[in-house]
Design a protein around this motif. Structure first.
Motif, PDB file in Angstrom:
ATOM      1  N   TYR A 128      66.321  12.370  16.379  1.00 48.16           N
ATOM      2  CA  TYR A 128      67.324  12.838  15.881  1.00 48.16           C
ATOM      3  C   TYR A 128      68.345  12.817  16.545  1.00 48.16           C
ATOM      4  CZ  TYR A 128      64.277  14.101  12.791  1.00 48.16           C
ATOM      5  OH  TYR A 128      62.428  14.334  11.748  1.00 48.16           O
ATOM      6  N   LEU A 129      68.810  12.963  17.389  1.00 49.12           N
ATOM      7  CA  LEU A 129      69.770  12.645  17.790  1.00 49.12           C
ATOM      8  C   LEU A 129      70.459  11.063  18.547  1.00 49.12           C
ATOM      9  CD1 LEU A 129      72.733  14.651  18.522  1.00 49.12           C
ATOM     10  CD2 LEU A 129      71.609  15.269  21.326  1.00 49.12           C
ATOM     11  N   HIS A 130      71.795  10.815  18.086  1.00 49.88           N
ATOM     12  CA  HIS A 130      72.171   9.064  18.210  1.00 49.88           C
ATOM     13  C   HIS A 130      73.977   9.708  18.724  1.00 49.88           C
ATOM     14  CE1 HIS A 130      68.708   7.817  16.177  1.00 49.88           C
ATOM     15  NE2 HIS A 130      68.866   8.607  14.798  1.00 49.88           N
ATOM     16  N   ILE A 131      74.159   8.932  19.108  1.00 51.28           N
ATOM     17  CA  ILE A 131      75.318   9.073  20.392  1.00 51.28           C
ATOM     18  C   ILE A 131      76.661   8.287  19.021  1.00 51.28           C
ATOM     19  CG2 ILE A 131      76.835   7.922  21.894  1.00 51.28           C
ATOM     20  CD1 ILE A 131      74.651  10.287  22.682  1.00 51.28           C
ATOM     21  N   THR A 132      77.751   8.821  18.635  1.00 49.24           N
ATOM     22  CA  THR A 132      78.208   8.442  17.411  1.00 49.24           C
ATOM     23  C   THR A 132      79.632   7.621  17.941  1.00 49.24           C
ATOM     24  OG1 THR A 132      79.637  10.505  17.992  1.00 49.24           O
ATOM     25  CG2 THR A 132      77.452  10.161  15.625  1.00 49.24           C
ATOM     26  N   LYS A 133      80.483   7.528  18.053  1.00 46.80           N
ATOM     27  CA  LYS A 133      81.501   6.508  18.128  1.00 46.80           C
ATOM     28  C   LYS A 133      82.360   7.246  19.135  1.00 46.80           C
ATOM     29  CE  LYS A 133      81.220   1.892  15.514  1.00 46.80           C
ATOM     30  NZ  LYS A 133      82.012   1.348  14.238  1.00 46.80           N
ATOM     31  N   GLU A 134      82.720   8.471  18.294  1.00 43.43           N
ATOM     32  CA  GLU A 134      83.296   9.669  18.056  1.00 43.43           C
ATOM     33  C   GLU A 134      83.177  10.432  19.333  1.00 43.43           C
ATOM     34  OE1 GLU A 134      86.917  11.778  18.190  1.00 43.43           O
ATOM     35  OE2 GLU A 134      86.314   9.985  17.047  1.00 43.43           O
ATOM     36  N   MET A 135      81.816  10.592  19.866  1.00 44.42           N
ATOM     37  CA  MET A 135      81.616  11.199  20.797  1.00 44.42           C
ATOM     38  C   MET A 135      81.283  10.020  22.157  1.00 44.42           C
ATOM     39  SD  MET A 135      77.285  12.896  19.362  1.00 44.42           S
ATOM     40  CE  MET A 135      76.924  13.480  20.860  1.00 44.42           C
ATOM     41  N   LYS A 136      81.373   8.949  22.386  1.00 50.93           N
ATOM     42  CA  LYS A 136      81.728   7.780  23.324  1.00 50.93           C
ATOM     43  C   LYS A 136      82.832   7.494  23.506  1.00 50.93           C
ATOM     44  CE  LYS A 136      77.721   4.445  22.146  1.00 50.93           C
ATOM     45  NZ  LYS A 136      77.814   2.852  21.433  1.00 50.93           N
ATOM     46  N   LYS A 137      83.867   8.525  23.320  1.00 48.64           N
ATOM     47  CA  LYS A 137      84.985   8.121  23.102  1.00 48.64           C
ATOM     48  C   LYS A 137      85.551   9.600  23.460  1.00 48.64           C
ATOM     49  CE  LYS A 137      87.122   6.779  18.766  1.00 48.64           C
ATOM     50  NZ  LYS A 137      87.907   7.095  17.510  1.00 48.64           N
ATOM     51  N   GLU A 138      84.966  11.255  23.338  1.00 49.65           N
ATOM     52  CA  GLU A 138      85.142  11.846  23.876  1.00 49.65           C
ATOM     53  C   GLU A 138      84.170  11.398  24.982  1.00 49.65           C
ATOM     54  OE1 GLU A 138      86.572  15.623  24.866  1.00 49.65           O
ATOM     55  OE2 GLU A 138      86.598  14.570  22.865  1.00 49.65           O
ATOM     56  N   ALA A 139      83.735  11.129  25.476  1.00 47.49           N
ATOM     57  CA  ALA A 139      83.094  10.639  26.835  1.00 47.49           C
ATOM     58  C   ALA A 139      83.742   9.868  28.063  1.00 47.49           C
ATOM     59  CB  ALA A 139      81.636  10.004  27.430  1.00 47.49           C
ATOM     60  N   SER A 140      84.611   9.118  27.748  1.00 48.05           N
ATOM     61  CA  SER A 140      85.222   8.358  27.964  1.00 48.05           C
ATOM     62  C   SER A 140      86.381   8.931  28.343  1.00 48.05           C
ATOM     63  CB  SER A 140      85.816   7.094  27.290  1.00 48.05           C
ATOM     64  OG  SER A 140      86.530   6.436  27.970  1.00 48.05           O
ATOM     65  N   HIS A 141      87.097   9.657  27.787  1.00 45.65           N
ATOM     66  CA  HIS A 141      88.493  10.872  27.375  1.00 45.65           C
ATOM     67  C   HIS A 141      88.201  11.587  29.135  1.00 45.65           C
ATOM     68  CE1 HIS A 141      92.202  12.758  26.295  1.00 45.65           C
ATOM     69  NE2 HIS A 141      91.146  13.986  26.454  1.00 45.65           N
ATOM     70  N   LYS A 142      86.754  12.708  28.966  1.00 45.90           N
ATOM     71  CA  LYS A 142      86.398  13.166  29.932  1.00 45.90           C
ATOM     72  C   LYS A 142      86.740  12.721  30.928  1.00 45.90           C
ATOM     73  CE  LYS A 142      84.400  17.009  27.280  1.00 45.90           C
ATOM     74  NZ  LYS A 142      83.476  17.495  26.778  1.00 45.90           N
ATOM     75  N   PHE A 143      85.649  10.940  31.490  1.00 44.84           N
ATOM     76  CA  PHE A 143      85.752  10.744  32.717  1.00 44.84           C
ATOM     77  C   PHE A 143      86.946   9.809  32.790  1.00 44.84           C
ATOM     78  CE2 PHE A 143      85.391   6.618  34.904  1.00 44.84           C
ATOM     79  CZ  PHE A 143      84.205   7.215  36.062  1.00 44.84           C
ATOM     80  N   ALA A 144      87.883   9.859  32.194  1.00 42.18           N
ATOM     81  CA  ALA A 144      89.398   9.146  32.931  1.00 42.18           C
ATOM     82  C   ALA A 144      90.085  10.698  32.986  1.00 42.18           C
ATOM     83  CB  ALA A 144      90.098   8.937  31.298  1.00 42.18           C
ATOM     84  N   GLN A 145      89.369  12.033  32.738  1.00 39.75           N
ATOM     85  CA  GLN A 145      90.233  13.514  32.719  1.00 39.75           C
ATOM     86  C   GLN A 145      90.121  13.125  34.555  1.00 39.75           C
ATOM     87  OE1 GLN A 145      89.684  15.795  30.006  1.00 39.75           O
ATOM     88  NE2 GLN A 145      91.759  16.368  29.589  1.00 39.75           N
ATOM     89  N   HIS A 186      69.003  12.479  10.463  1.00 38.15           N
ATOM     90  CA  HIS A 186      69.606  12.078  11.569  1.00 38.15           C
ATOM     91  C   HIS A 186      71.155  12.490  11.368  1.00 38.15           C
ATOM     92  CE1 HIS A 186      65.973  10.513  13.409  1.00 38.15           C
ATOM     93  NE2 HIS A 186      65.529  10.083  11.858  1.00 38.15           N
ATOM     94  N   THR A 187      71.932  12.045  10.476  1.00 43.36           N
ATOM     95  CA  THR A 187      73.204  12.656  10.612  1.00 43.36           C
ATOM     96  C   THR A 187      73.529  13.305  10.932  1.00 43.36           C
ATOM     97  OG1 THR A 187      73.819  10.121   8.989  1.00 43.36           O
ATOM     98  CG2 THR A 187      74.967  11.757   8.836  1.00 43.36           C
ATOM     99  N   HIS A 188      73.227  14.433  10.069  1.00 41.95           N
ATOM    100  CA  HIS A 188      73.864  15.563   9.866  1.00 41.95           C
ATOM    101  C   HIS A 188      73.089  16.521  11.169  1.00 41.95           C
ATOM    102  CE1 HIS A 188      73.307  20.433   9.284  1.00 41.95           C
ATOM    103  NE2 HIS A 188      71.957  20.318  10.034  1.00 41.95           N
ATOM    104  N   THR A 189      72.468  15.703  11.686  1.00 44.59           N
ATOM    105  CA  THR A 189      72.522  16.439  13.538  1.00 44.59           C
ATOM    106  C   THR A 189      73.020  15.460  14.780  1.00 44.59           C
ATOM    107  OG1 THR A 189      69.376  16.098  13.022  1.00 44.59           O
ATOM    108  CG2 THR A 189      70.460  16.402  15.863  1.00 44.59           C
ATOM    109  N   SER A 190      73.705  14.339  14.670  1.00 44.92           N
ATOM    110  CA  SER A 190      74.437  14.059  15.531  1.00 44.92           C
ATOM    111  C   SER A 190      75.530  13.754  15.593  1.00 44.92           C
ATOM    112  CB  SER A 190      74.459  12.665  14.786  1.00 44.92           C
ATOM    113  OG  SER A 190      73.297  11.802  15.257  1.00 44.92           O
ATOM    114  N   LEU A 191      75.911  14.517  13.959  1.00 47.46           N
ATOM    115  CA  LEU A 191      77.243  15.664  13.222  1.00 47.46           C
ATOM    116  C   LEU A 191      77.752  16.433  13.968  1.00 47.46           C
ATOM    117  CD1 LEU A 191      78.201  13.985   9.663  1.00 47.46           C
ATOM    118  CD2 LEU A 191      79.015  13.449  11.606  1.00 47.46           C
ATOM    119  N   LEU A 192      76.740  17.566  13.640  1.00 48.72           N
ATOM    120  CA  LEU A 192      76.745  19.064  15.049  1.00 48.72           C
ATOM    121  C   LEU A 192      76.690  18.830  16.318  1.00 48.72           C
ATOM    122  CD1 LEU A 192      73.290  20.246  13.059  1.00 48.72           C
ATOM    123  CD2 LEU A 192      75.079  21.651  12.394  1.00 48.72           C
ATOM    124  N   ALA A 193      75.914  17.672  16.874  1.00 45.81           N
ATOM    125  CA  ALA A 193      76.064  17.689  17.951  1.00 45.81           C
ATOM    126  C   ALA A 193      77.650  16.880  18.785  1.00 45.81           C
ATOM    127  CB  ALA A 193      75.358  16.254  18.644  1.00 45.81           C
TER     128      ALA A 193
END
Length: 67
Positions: A44-61, A12-19
């Motif tokens: 298998y795919l879980h949203i990580t904290k980094e993915m949440k930050k990236e989504a927020s950053h993209k929305f702000a842009q 599960h961790t491997h999958t999320s890190l790949l994404a």
């Protein structure tokens, strides 16, 4: 507090890190041996904290681009 990691939990961790690294869903599915994207995305795919930050950053842009 004891945490037991299993090969399955590492999968599960491997999958999320790949994404998080930007690997496409199709490539992840191939690596995991999945035919059905539902299995990969919903199990298998879980949203990580980094993915949440990236989504927020993209929305702000996006919002800044309307100025």
């Amino acid at each position: 507090m004891s945490t037991n990691f299993t090969p399955h939990s590492l999968r599960h961790t491997h999958t999320s890190l790949l994404a998080e690294a930007g690997v496409s869903l199709e490539q992840i599915m191939d690596q995991l041996g999945h035919i059905d994207d539902h299995t990969t995305e919903n199990i298998y795919l879980h949203i990580t904290k980094e993915m949440k930050k990236e989504a927020s950053h993209k929305f702000a842009q996006l919002m800044r681009s309307f100025d």
